[in-house]
Design a protein around this motif. Structure first.
Motif, PDB file in Angstrom:
ATOM      1  N   GLU A 159       0.837  -1.204   0.000  1.00  0.00           N
ATOM      2  CA  GLU A 159       0.000   0.000   0.000  1.00  0.00           C
ATOM      3  C   GLU A 159       0.872   1.254   0.000  1.00  0.00           C
ATOM      4  OE1 GLU A 159      -3.418   2.294   2.627  1.00  0.00           O
ATOM      5  OE2 GLU A 159      -2.918   0.224   3.127  1.00  0.00           O
ATOM      6  N   ASP A 160       1.933   1.242   0.817  1.00  0.00           N
ATOM      7  CA  ASP A 160       2.844   2.389   0.861  1.00  0.00           C
ATOM      8  C   ASP A 160       3.563   2.574  -0.469  1.00  0.00           C
ATOM      9  OD1 ASP A 160       2.185   2.919   3.490  1.00  0.00           O
ATOM     10  OD2 ASP A 160       3.879   1.773   4.304  1.00  0.00           O
ATOM     11  N   ARG A 200       1.087   4.089  -2.948  1.00  0.00           N
ATOM     12  CA  ARG A 200       0.885   5.499  -2.606  1.00  0.00           C
ATOM     13  C   ARG A 200       2.089   6.323  -3.050  1.00  0.00           C
ATOM     14  NH1 ARG A 200      -0.472   4.844   2.048  1.00  0.00           N
ATOM     15  NH2 ARG A 200      -2.697   5.224   1.884  1.00  0.00           N
ATOM     16  N   GLN A 258       2.347   9.318  -5.712  1.00  0.00           N
ATOM     17  CA  GLN A 258       2.866  10.620  -5.280  1.00  0.00           C
ATOM     18  C   GLN A 258       4.043  11.055  -6.152  1.00  0.00           C
ATOM     19  OE1 GLN A 258       3.526   9.765  -1.123  1.00  0.00           O
ATOM     20  NE2 GLN A 258       1.512  10.548  -0.538  1.00  0.00           N
ATOM     21  N   ASP A 296      -6.145   8.316  -0.842  1.00  0.00           N
ATOM     22  CA  ASP A 296      -6.066   7.101  -0.032  1.00  0.00           C
ATOM     23  C   ASP A 296      -7.053   6.037  -0.517  1.00  0.00           C
ATOM     24  OD1 ASP A 296      -4.008   8.023   1.528  1.00  0.00           O
ATOM     25  OD2 ASP A 296      -5.300   8.724   3.153  1.00  0.00           O
ATOM     26  N   VAL A 345      -5.616   4.533  -3.749  1.00  0.00           N
ATOM     27  CA  VAL A 345      -4.501   3.640  -3.428  1.00  0.00           C
ATOM     28  C   VAL A 345      -5.015   2.322  -2.855  1.00  0.00           C
ATOM     29  CG1 VAL A 345      -2.505   3.335  -1.910  1.00  0.00           C
ATOM     30  CG2 VAL A 345      -2.815   5.481  -3.148  1.00  0.00           C
TER      31      VAL A 345
END
Length: 184
Positions: free
Chosen positions: A84-85, A88, A92, A166, A169
């Motif tokens: 998930e990070d 994201r 970004q 969020d 993502v």
């Protein structure tokens, strides 16, 4: 080092080209169109670029270089991130390039650019997976994931970023992990 005036003029020309590219394909964009949109003339355009194709290529190179530089600065962090990070962060990284990137990935953009964008992310993918090189299977998986990330980002931007990042993502992560059937 380029003077501030030259930098501003170059940026105006690039911004004008992007505004035109959002409306129509590069085949219909002329140097006169870009110069008029930028509030300058043809001779000024030619001080900076050979033609609209060289202009597009320069914008693409600048975007790819900037994304790669940001990614390389964070490469060590990737190893300790969950998926998930990583999704994201990938979005970004794309977002750091603003409207120029969206126009180049959009309906009038250059498909070859999206493939180049996917390819520059390969070293990051290798770092995350702990691999030193890709196999055919890993290459297919990587291309699928990156094309998904780029496509979702482009769609999200073109839809006006209506949903919170969020949520986007999280949806992306669920699709990638569980497959599209589980998402539906």
């Amino acid at each position: 080092m380029e003077s501030r005036t030259r930098q501003r003029t170059r940026r105006r020309i690039q911004d004008a080209f992007i505004r035109l590219l959002e409306q129509t394909g590069i085949e219909q964009i002329t140097v006169v169109d870009v110069a008029r949109e930028a509030g300058t003339n043809r001779s000024t355009f030619y001080e900076y670029y050979e033609d609209v194709y060289a202009l597009q290529e320069k914008i693409e190179e600048e975007i790819l270089d900037a994304i790669l530089m940001h990614a390389e600065e964070m490469e060590q962090d990737f190893k300790s991130m969950n998926m998930e990070d990583i999704y994201r962060l990938a979005i970004q990284l794309l977002a750091t390039q603003g409207d120029h990137l969206v126009a180049l990935l959009g309906p009038h953009g250059d498909h070859a650019f999206s493939l180049r964008l996917i390819e520059i992310a390969k070293p990051i993918f290798l770092a995350v997976t702990g691999k030193s090189r890709t196999t055919d299977d890993l290459d297919i998986l990587f291309t699928f994931e990156m094309a998904g990330i780029v496509g979702v980002y482009t769609k999200w931007c073109m839809d006006g970023k209506k949903r919170p990042l969020d949520e986007v993502v999280l949806d992306l992560q669920q699709i990638m992990q569980a497959g599209i059937r589980a998402y539906l």
